[in-house]
Design a protein around this motif. Sequence first.
Motif, PDB file in Angstrom:
ATOM      1  N   ASP A 376      13.643  -1.786 -21.736  1.00  0.00           N
ATOM      2  CA  ASP A 376      14.347  -2.507 -20.683  1.00  0.00           C
ATOM      3  C   ASP A 376      14.356  -1.710 -19.373  1.00  0.00           C
ATOM      4  O   ASP A 376      14.060  -2.231 -18.298  1.00  0.00           O
ATOM      5  CB  ASP A 376      15.779  -2.781 -21.151  1.00  0.00           C
ATOM      6  CG  ASP A 376      16.467  -3.812 -20.284  1.00  0.00           C
ATOM      7  OD1 ASP A 376      16.188  -5.011 -20.465  1.00  0.00           O
ATOM      8  OD2 ASP A 376      17.254  -3.417 -19.404  1.00  0.00           O
ATOM      9  N   GLU A 377      14.657  -0.407 -19.486  1.00  0.00           N
ATOM     10  CA  GLU A 377      14.686   0.455 -18.304  1.00  0.00           C
ATOM     11  C   GLU A 377      13.305   0.538 -17.655  1.00  0.00           C
ATOM     12  O   GLU A 377      13.176   0.528 -16.429  1.00  0.00           O
ATOM     13  CB  GLU A 377      15.145   1.868 -18.700  1.00  0.00           C
ATOM     14  CG  GLU A 377      16.602   1.955 -19.081  1.00  0.00           C
ATOM     15  CD  GLU A 377      17.513   1.813 -17.861  1.00  0.00           C
ATOM     16  OE1 GLU A 377      17.377   2.609 -16.927  1.00  0.00           O
ATOM     17  OE2 GLU A 377      18.331   0.869 -17.860  1.00  0.00           O
ATOM     18  N   ARG A 380      12.586  -2.563 -15.746  1.00  0.00           N
ATOM     19  CA  ARG A 380      13.381  -2.535 -14.527  1.00  0.00           C
ATOM     20  C   ARG A 380      12.692  -1.645 -13.472  1.00  0.00           C
ATOM     21  O   ARG A 380      12.613  -1.994 -12.296  1.00  0.00           O
ATOM     22  CB  ARG A 380      14.776  -1.990 -14.848  1.00  0.00           C
ATOM     23  CG  ARG A 380      15.799  -2.165 -13.735  1.00  0.00           C
ATOM     24  CD  ARG A 380      16.985  -1.232 -13.978  1.00  0.00           C
ATOM     25  NE  ARG A 380      17.603  -1.467 -15.272  1.00  0.00           N
ATOM     26  CZ  ARG A 380      18.564  -2.359 -15.465  1.00  0.00           C
ATOM     27  NH1 ARG A 380      19.015  -3.065 -14.456  1.00  0.00           N
ATOM     28  NH2 ARG A 380      19.086  -2.530 -16.653  1.00  0.00           N
ATOM     29  N   LYS A 383       9.723  -3.391 -11.955  1.00  0.00           N
ATOM     30  CA  LYS A 383      10.214  -4.386 -10.993  1.00  0.00           C
ATOM     31  C   LYS A 383      10.570  -3.678  -9.683  1.00  0.00           C
ATOM     32  O   LYS A 383      10.255  -4.159  -8.592  1.00  0.00           O
ATOM     33  CB  LYS A 383      11.450  -5.054 -11.599  1.00  0.00           C
ATOM     34  CG  LYS A 383      11.797  -6.383 -11.020  1.00  0.00           C
ATOM     35  CD  LYS A 383      10.883  -7.458 -11.567  1.00  0.00           C
ATOM     36  CE  LYS A 383      10.795  -8.589 -10.552  1.00  0.00           C
ATOM     37  NZ  LYS A 383       9.489  -9.233 -10.553  1.00  0.00           N
ATOM     38  N   HIS A 384      11.218  -2.516  -9.834  1.00  0.00           N
ATOM     39  CA  HIS A 384      11.662  -1.765  -8.669  1.00  0.00           C
ATOM     40  C   HIS A 384      10.473  -1.286  -7.838  1.00  0.00           C
ATOM     41  O   HIS A 384      10.510  -1.319  -6.601  1.00  0.00           O
ATOM     42  CB  HIS A 384      12.527  -0.587  -9.121  1.00  0.00           C
ATOM     43  CG  HIS A 384      13.227   0.113  -8.007  1.00  0.00           C
ATOM     44  ND1 HIS A 384      14.031  -0.556  -7.082  1.00  0.00           N
ATOM     45  CD2 HIS A 384      13.258   1.417  -7.634  1.00  0.00           C
ATOM     46  CE1 HIS A 384      14.516   0.303  -6.210  1.00  0.00           C
ATOM     47  NE2 HIS A 384      14.055   1.515  -6.513  1.00  0.00           N
ATOM     48  N   TYR A 420      11.722  -9.980 -16.918  1.00  0.00           N
ATOM     49  CA  TYR A 420      11.551  -9.302 -15.629  1.00  0.00           C
ATOM     50  C   TYR A 420      10.356  -9.855 -14.854  1.00  0.00           C
ATOM     51  O   TYR A 420      10.038  -9.378 -13.770  1.00  0.00           O
ATOM     52  CB  TYR A 420      11.358  -7.794 -15.844  1.00  0.00           C
ATOM     53  CG  TYR A 420      12.652  -7.074 -16.185  1.00  0.00           C
ATOM     54  CD1 TYR A 420      13.508  -6.649 -15.171  1.00  0.00           C
ATOM     55  CD2 TYR A 420      13.011  -6.835 -17.504  1.00  0.00           C
ATOM     56  CE1 TYR A 420      14.706  -5.999 -15.475  1.00  0.00           C
ATOM     57  CE2 TYR A 420      14.192  -6.184 -17.817  1.00  0.00           C
ATOM     58  CZ  TYR A 420      15.034  -5.763 -16.802  1.00  0.00           C
ATOM     59  OH  TYR A 420      16.199  -5.131 -17.093  1.00  0.00           O
TER      60      TYR A 420
END
Length: 556
Positions: A376-377, A380, A383-384, A420
């Motif tokens: 999950d991280e 993320r 995406k960032h 995501y």
Amino acid sequence: MSDDSMHGFGPAKRSILVVEDNEINRDLLCALLVDDFEVITAENGLVGLEKLREHQEILSLVLLDVYMPQCDGFEFLRRRAEDEALANVPVIVTTASDSLDDEIRCLQLGANDFVVKPYNADIIMNRINNTIHLRETASIVNQLTWDDLTKLFNKEFFYRHSEDALTSAPDKRFDMICSNIENFKHYNDRYGRATCNDLLRDLASNLKQTLPGIVAGGRIGGDKFAFLVSHRGRGWEQILEEATKDLAIPGIRVKFGIVEDVSHSLAVSLACDRALIALDKIKGRRGTNVAWYNDELHQQQIVEEIILETMEQALKDRQFVVYYQPKHDLRTGRTGGVEALARWIHPELGFVSPAQFIPVLERQGYITQLDMYILDEACRELKHLEELGLRPVPVSINASAYDFDVPNLVQHITRTVDGYGIDHSLLHVELTETAYSEDPETVARALKDLRDLGFCVELDDFGAGYSSLASLNVLPLDVMKLDMSIIRQATALNDFRIVHAAIQLAQLLGLSTVAEGVESQEEVEQLKSMGCDYIQGYYFSKPLRSNEFEAYLAEH
Ligand code: C2E
Ligand code: CA
Ligand code: CA
């Protein structure tokens, strides 16, 4: 036969062997006994010995006449004493009155009791019942105390006996030594149970004979023994090596763990655990067969206990952070991917390395939670990167063998990545061959599903320990990661042939290659000349915090 015993209920009748040459006496005894016992008869000592041998398993007692032709009662007793199994069956001698000498001789030869002729029914029945009762009680005690095979104490009794010894001599110094046979299961499969039982018996007996100052010895597990001994300094290596020479299976290795100065405040079972922890650290290490429990191991154990107690909360509190280690693409000279590596910033312990916490989480069944959290991280972060306007690179997560026990692993990964809005080709899954060997079919199916969905699969740690070419054939893979140990070794020996062969093998199978743990310019040059595709290692970058990684990516 009574109704009960006919139906298999109620106690079966005990059996008695009557050895008596005089027919009248024999019939008399039979008549006395037949209501309560199964009676087997023999008309002289020789036949008696034969029948004893034949029925030793079921016989509760022998009634033995002293004076008989061929082989008399004394000779019978002498021969019975030579065989441990026969000596187990108690004997009551029937003697003529006023023959004290005979009685003494018989008792010396191992008879348990005697009755005087002519027979008195009450006396004879009472003596028989007493003797049988005594022997059966002793046998129950034996079962509670001894391990039949090794003649060491069983675990419970060993603990109890050792604890008593420690409490009764609080000023004396004791050491605990535990042993474990390396790869015992493998030997069991290969040589069979009987040979391995011989091995255990020999080892136990060797140790009993060679260890100085034994207070108690016990079998505390299948192939694990423990000995409480009087303390002595070093010098154990030679003693223990001596004890493990000439065992039934050649080449077998026995490892020993020692806890020095066991005191009565430390439970004996805990002392054994610690000896086994020390022993575990030298598992598989050739040439080192003895290890001591020390402060360092103690600290490690304390850390492990803290990990155990706090990991569940840590997952909830998001104490785990992801570090990112870039993979350098040798063809383009740019960053070609990144590996997500878990770190734990522990409120009490500070920075904890995955080498410490991953095995504990695996054992306790929390690893999949962590791996999915890292997934999950990582998503993320991807995406960032997009939001920062940086070129996204594939990110790989590490999968543990246990993850594949989760039935909907693939769906879960897909749902997370889709959540995501990330392209599937940007997620790689790294797994080691050990993960594959647990349950090959399930793992292969999951990997195939992942690849069908457009994810990439990397085989981690190739060349470490147990690489099998078979798994390369069967596993659906995209990338082979060469373990840092073969890179390290190549550098140390200045011989890259194995590395080269591994790269060629990967190419043959249509896999791209990542070399791990690359630390020097020279290694980079060698790998480049051999056609390696990607390099991961301190030479380019250590694992970085996310903001550091973003800066790195902007630069490369
Ligand atoms: P791994 O997957 O083989 O990861 C490579 C390890 O080598 C990392 O150690 C990395 O920091 C280290 N390394 C990279 N380049 C170099 C180098 O040039 N020299 C040296 N000496 N070391 C280098 P790390 O991060 O401590 O991870 C250790 C192991 O823990 C990993 O080995 C992986 O098996 C496991 N692990 C880490 N994160 C996770 C995770 O999220 N899930 C699972 N299941 N396992 C993880
Ligand atoms: Ca990895
Ligand atoms: Ca690796």
